[in-house]
Motif scaffolding. Structure first.
Motif, PDB file in Angstrom:
ATOM      1  N   ALA A   1      11.870  11.363  -3.079  1.00 25.87           N
ATOM      2  CA  ALA A   1      12.301  12.018  -1.838  1.00 25.87           C
ATOM      3  C   ALA A   1      11.747  11.272  -0.629  1.00 25.87           C
ATOM      4  CB  ALA A   1      11.845  13.476  -1.826  1.00 25.87           C
ATOM      5  N   ASN A   2      10.509  10.802  -0.729  1.00 27.98           N
ATOM      6  CA  ASN A   2       9.904  10.049   0.381  1.00 27.98           C
ATOM      7  C   ASN A   2      10.691   8.779   0.688  1.00 27.98           C
ATOM      8  OD1 ASN A   2       7.854  11.891   0.852  1.00 27.98           O
ATOM      9  ND2 ASN A   2       6.426  10.873  -0.539  1.00 27.98           N
ATOM     10  N   ILE A   3      11.194   8.120  -0.346  1.00 29.75           N
ATOM     11  CA  ILE A   3      12.010   6.918  -0.131  1.00 29.75           C
ATOM     12  C   ILE A   3      13.254   7.284   0.677  1.00 29.75           C
ATOM     13  CG2 ILE A   3      13.457   5.181  -1.261  1.00 29.75           C
ATOM     14  CD1 ILE A   3      11.413   5.219  -3.590  1.00 29.75           C
ATOM     15  N   CYS A   4      13.918   8.359   0.263  1.00 28.67           N
ATOM     16  CA  CYS A   4      15.131   8.785   0.975  1.00 28.67           C
ATOM     17  C   CYS A   4      14.806   9.196   2.405  1.00 28.67           C
ATOM     18  CB  CYS A   4      15.791   9.946   0.235  1.00 28.67           C
ATOM     19  SG  CYS A   4      16.460   9.490  -1.375  1.00 28.67           S
ATOM     20  N   ASN A   5      13.697   9.889   2.603  1.00 23.55           N
ATOM     21  CA  ASN A   5      13.323  10.361   3.934  1.00 23.55           C
ATOM     22  C   ASN A   5      12.940   9.224   4.870  1.00 23.55           C
ATOM     23  OD1 ASN A   5      13.771  12.991   3.144  1.00 23.55           O
ATOM     24  ND2 ASN A   5      11.640  13.371   2.631  1.00 23.55           N
ATOM     25  N   MET A   6      12.600   8.070   4.315  1.00 24.98           N
ATOM     26  CA  MET A   6      12.246   6.925   5.147  1.00 24.98           C
ATOM     27  C   MET A   6      13.478   6.107   5.513  1.00 24.98           C
ATOM     28  SD  MET A   6       8.657   5.903   3.376  1.00 24.98           S
ATOM     29  CE  MET A   6       7.905   5.028   4.737  1.00 24.98           C
ATOM     30  N   GLY A   7      14.649   6.558   5.064  1.00 29.04           N
ATOM     31  CA  GLY A   7      15.889   5.904   5.459  1.00 29.04           C
ATOM     32  C   GLY A   7      16.186   4.606   4.735  1.00 29.04           C
ATOM     33  N   VAL A   8      15.577   4.406   3.586  1.00 28.92           N
ATOM     34  CA  VAL A   8      15.820   3.182   2.827  1.00 28.92           C
ATOM     35  C   VAL A   8      17.227   3.245   2.242  1.00 28.92           C
ATOM     36  CG1 VAL A   8      15.028   1.804   0.853  1.00 28.92           C
ATOM     37  CG2 VAL A   8      13.370   2.998   2.288  1.00 28.92           C
ATOM     38  N   ASP A   9      17.916   2.121   2.268  1.00 32.15           N
ATOM     39  CA  ASP A   9      19.260   2.032   1.717  1.00 32.15           C
ATOM     40  C   ASP A   9      19.260   2.421   0.243  1.00 32.15           C
ATOM     41  OD1 ASP A   9      22.115   1.065   1.914  1.00 32.15           O
ATOM     42  OD2 ASP A   9      21.349  -0.260   0.326  1.00 32.15           O
ATOM     43  N   VAL A  10      20.156   3.314  -0.129  1.00 27.82           N
ATOM     44  CA  VAL A  10      20.206   3.832  -1.498  1.00 27.82           C
ATOM     45  C   VAL A  10      20.441   2.706  -2.507  1.00 27.82           C
ATOM     46  CG1 VAL A  10      21.415   5.402  -3.064  1.00 27.82           C
ATOM     47  CG2 VAL A  10      21.039   6.068  -0.702  1.00 27.82           C
ATOM     48  N   LYS A  11      21.346   1.789  -2.198  1.00 28.14           N
ATOM     49  CA  LYS A  11      21.646   0.692  -3.122  1.00 28.14           C
ATOM     50  C   LYS A  11      20.415  -0.181  -3.352  1.00 28.14           C
ATOM     51  CE  LYS A  11      26.566   0.551  -2.133  1.00 28.14           C
ATOM     52  NZ  LYS A  11      27.661  -0.176  -1.517  1.00 28.14           N
ATOM     53  N   LYS A  12      19.644  -0.420  -2.297  1.00 28.47           N
ATOM     54  CA  LYS A  12      18.417  -1.211  -2.442  1.00 28.47           C
ATOM     55  C   LYS A  12      17.384  -0.470  -3.287  1.00 28.47           C
ATOM     56  CE  LYS A  12      18.897  -3.873   1.786  1.00 28.47           C
ATOM     57  NZ  LYS A  12      18.372  -4.191   3.108  1.00 28.47           N
TER      58      LYS A  12
ATOM     59  N   ASP B   1       0.845  -1.186   0.000  1.00 27.72           N
ATOM     60  CA  ASP B   1       0.000   0.000   0.000  1.00 27.72           C
ATOM     61  C   ASP B   1       0.889   1.247   0.000  1.00 27.72           C
ATOM     62  OD1 ASP B   1      -2.199   1.646   0.082  1.00 27.72           O
ATOM     63  OD2 ASP B   1      -2.494   1.439   2.241  1.00 27.72           O
ATOM     64  N   VAL B   2       1.210   1.734  -1.185  1.00 30.18           N
ATOM     65  CA  VAL B   2       2.162   2.840  -1.302  1.00 30.18           C
ATOM     66  C   VAL B   2       1.577   4.066  -1.998  1.00 30.18           C
ATOM     67  CG1 VAL B   2       4.192   1.336  -1.277  1.00 30.18           C
ATOM     68  CG2 VAL B   2       3.102   1.910  -3.457  1.00 30.18           C
ATOM     69  N   LEU B   3       0.331   4.021  -2.390  1.00 29.15           N
ATOM     70  CA  LEU B   3      -0.246   5.113  -3.177  1.00 29.15           C
ATOM     71  C   LEU B   3      -0.204   6.457  -2.453  1.00 29.15           C
ATOM     72  CD1 LEU B   3      -3.243   3.346  -4.919  1.00 29.15           C
ATOM     73  CD2 LEU B   3      -0.955   3.804  -5.803  1.00 29.15           C
ATOM     74  N   ASP B   4      -0.322   6.448  -1.133  1.00 29.16           N
ATOM     75  CA  ASP B   4      -0.274   7.706  -0.395  1.00 29.16           C
ATOM     76  C   ASP B   4       1.101   8.375  -0.502  1.00 29.16           C
ATOM     77  OD1 ASP B   4       0.650   5.509   1.156  1.00 29.16           O
ATOM     78  OD2 ASP B   4       0.552   6.720   2.977  1.00 29.16           O
ATOM     79  N   LEU B   5       2.137   7.601  -0.777  1.00 26.13           N
ATOM     80  CA  LEU B   5       3.485   8.158  -0.898  1.00 26.13           C
ATOM     81  C   LEU B   5       3.733   8.849  -2.242  1.00 26.13           C
ATOM     82  CD1 LEU B   5       5.496   5.280   0.773  1.00 26.13           C
ATOM     83  CD2 LEU B   5       4.970   7.535   1.733  1.00 26.13           C
TER      84      LEU B   5
END
Length: 175
Positions: A153-164, A105-109
């Motif tokens: 930007a939301n992906i980066c702000n959630m602390g997800v590993d850049v390589k992943k 469920d990612v549509l809100d992002l």
């Protein structure tokens, strides 16, 4: 609602936006009438999203070209290619979010933003890397596709590993 259900709703809303009335569709793809038949064209005024200017340009080319002409056929082909490209980018970004965040469920992002006073993104290196990867791997153009820069930007702000996240972009856009 499932991911597929959300995707179907998005595709439906997208189609509704592009072809809001049957008459507009007829104006664009009719093989029996021409722009010279006296039909009035829709006035878009000044309320057009800048990202949609390429679509309006192609619609105008179709409307102004004689029925059956190579110019009209080329403009119709280009319009359909642009619409298909946009649909693919829409699907790609949803898949990128799903793979990066391991969520369905990612549509809100897609449209969520930070509160006033907060920076758009915390890790600019992450953001620049994801934008570059998105452009390179998904064939993203600036006009339409970068409307999803906030989702990256939301992906980066959630602390997800850049390589992943880069791997998620590569996988999503490989289809």
């Amino acid at each position: 609602m499932s991911f597929l259900g959300h995707l179907q709703v998005l595709v439906f809303l997208y189609a509704l936006l592009l072809f809001s009335a049957e008459s507009r569709k007829t104006q664009l793809f009719d093989t029996e009438s021409s722009a010279d038949d006296g039909a009035e064209h829709e006035n878009y005024g000044d309320k057009v999203d800048a990202r949609d200017i390429p679509l309006l340009y192609l619609e105008t080319k179709i409307q102004n070209a004689p029925v059956g002409s190579p110019q009209r056929q080329e403009a119709q082909k280009n319009l359909l290619e642009e619409i298909n490209h946009r649909k693919q980018i829409d699907q790609n970004i949803i898949e990128i979010l799903r793979l990066s965040l391991k969520k369905t469920d990612v549509l809100d992002l897609l449209t969520s933003t930070r509160t006033t006073g907060q920076p758009v993104v915390d890790d600019w290196d992450c953001y620049k890397t994801l934008v570059k990867s998105f452009k390179n791997q998904c064939g993203a153009k600036m006009e339409y596709d970068m409307k999803y820069a906030g989702a990256l930007a939301n992906i980066c702000n959630m602390g997800v590993d850049v390589k992943k996240s880069v791997a998620a972009i590569e996988e999503a856009c490989a289809h």
